[in-house]
Design a protein around this motif. Structure first.
Motif, short mmCIF file in Angstrom:
data_model
loop_
_atom_site.label_atom_id
_atom_site.label_comp_id
_atom_site.label_asym_id
_atom_site.label_seq_id
_atom_site.Cartn_x
_atom_site.Cartn_y
_atom_site.Cartn_z
N PRO A 206 -3.58 5.86 -4.39
CA PRO A 206 -3.29 7.26 -4.69
C PRO A 206 -2.30 7.89 -3.69
O PRO A 206 -2.35 7.61 -2.49
CB PRO A 206 -4.64 7.96 -4.60
CG PRO A 206 -5.67 6.88 -4.53
CD PRO A 206 -4.99 5.62 -4.09
N CYS A 207 -1.45 8.76 -4.20
CA CYS A 207 -0.50 9.48 -3.35
C CYS A 207 -1.19 10.31 -2.28
O CYS A 207 -0.63 10.55 -1.21
CB CYS A 207 0.38 10.41 -4.20
SG CYS A 207 1.48 9.55 -5.31
N HIS B 287 2.23 8.42 -14.38
CA HIS B 287 1.29 8.25 -13.29
C HIS B 287 2.01 8.32 -11.94
O HIS B 287 3.16 8.00 -11.84
CB HIS B 287 0.54 6.93 -13.42
CG HIS B 287 1.43 5.72 -13.42
ND1 HIS B 287 2.08 5.29 -14.54
CD2 HIS B 287 1.79 4.87 -12.43
CE1 HIS B 287 2.80 4.21 -14.23
NE2 HIS B 287 2.64 3.95 -12.97
N HIS C 53 1.64 7.19 -7.94
CA HIS C 53 0.93 6.34 -7.00
C HIS C 53 1.92 5.78 -5.99
O HIS C 53 3.13 5.88 -6.17
CB HIS C 53 0.22 5.20 -7.74
CG HIS C 53 1.14 4.43 -8.63
ND1 HIS C 53 1.17 4.60 -9.99
CD2 HIS C 53 2.07 3.49 -8.36
CE1 HIS C 53 2.08 3.80 -10.51
NE2 HIS C 53 2.65 3.12 -9.55
N GLU D 249 -1.57 -0.63 -6.04
CA GLU D 249 -1.28 0.79 -6.21
C GLU D 249 -2.41 1.59 -5.57
O GLU D 249 -3.57 1.27 -5.76
CB GLU D 249 -1.16 1.14 -7.69
CG GLU D 249 -0.01 0.44 -8.37
CD GLU D 249 0.05 0.69 -9.87
OE1 GLU D 249 -0.84 1.38 -10.41
OE2 GLU D 249 0.98 0.18 -10.50
#
Length: 149
Positions: free
Chosen positions: A106-107, A89, A91, A104
């Motif tokens: 999202p990028c 994953h 993040h 966490e």
């Protein structure tokens, strides 16, 4: 990679590079996968439940090897030891430096910053496993003085 194929994949990766599979290597990888994000000390404690003679030096060497093989990665989530993860994953971690809370996100939230860095500095940002330090919502709200004060 599912956990059932993990031992075979590790064995093949090691064999392809002229190294051998050891029980300690498998135990460390298993511990990283079970714990999610964990420090070397936490990984060592988990490994020692099954193999009490494995020491922290062995864990550090194994973590370094597994990271060089691309099976795990580390992130510095604060001033302490790095945290290791085997998950694929991606993040960004938001780490509160007051209470230690970790969220966490999202990028993709850093896409505008990545574009700016690329355009102005020619720098390619890898936000796939990044930690940002700051103050969480709860700690910010606790530090704001009330109007009646």
């Amino acid at each position: 990679m599912d956990t059932a194929s993990a031992p075979k994949a590790l064995r093949k990766t090691l064999h392809d590079r002229g190294m051998r599979m050891t029980p300690q290597r498998q135990l460390v990888l298993d511990a990283v996968r079970e714990l999610g994000h964990a420090t070397p000390e936490q990984i060592c404690q988990r490994v020692q439940v099954i193999a009490p003679t494995v020491n922290i030096t062995t864990v550090y060497r194994t973590l370094d090897l597994l990271e060089r093989l691309g099976l795990i990665r580390h992130t510095h989530l604060g001033h302490g030891a790095p945290n290791y993860s085997a998950d694929e994953h991606e993040h960004v971690h938001l780490v509160c430096h007051r209470c230690g809370r970790m969220d966490e996100v999202p990028c993709e939230l850093l896409t505008p910053l990545g574009g700016t860095l690329r355009a102005e500095f020619g720098f390619e940002l890898d936000a796939s496993h990044l930690a940002l330090s700051g103050t969480c919502r709860e700690c910010v709200s606790q530090s704001v003085p009330k109007e009646s004060e």
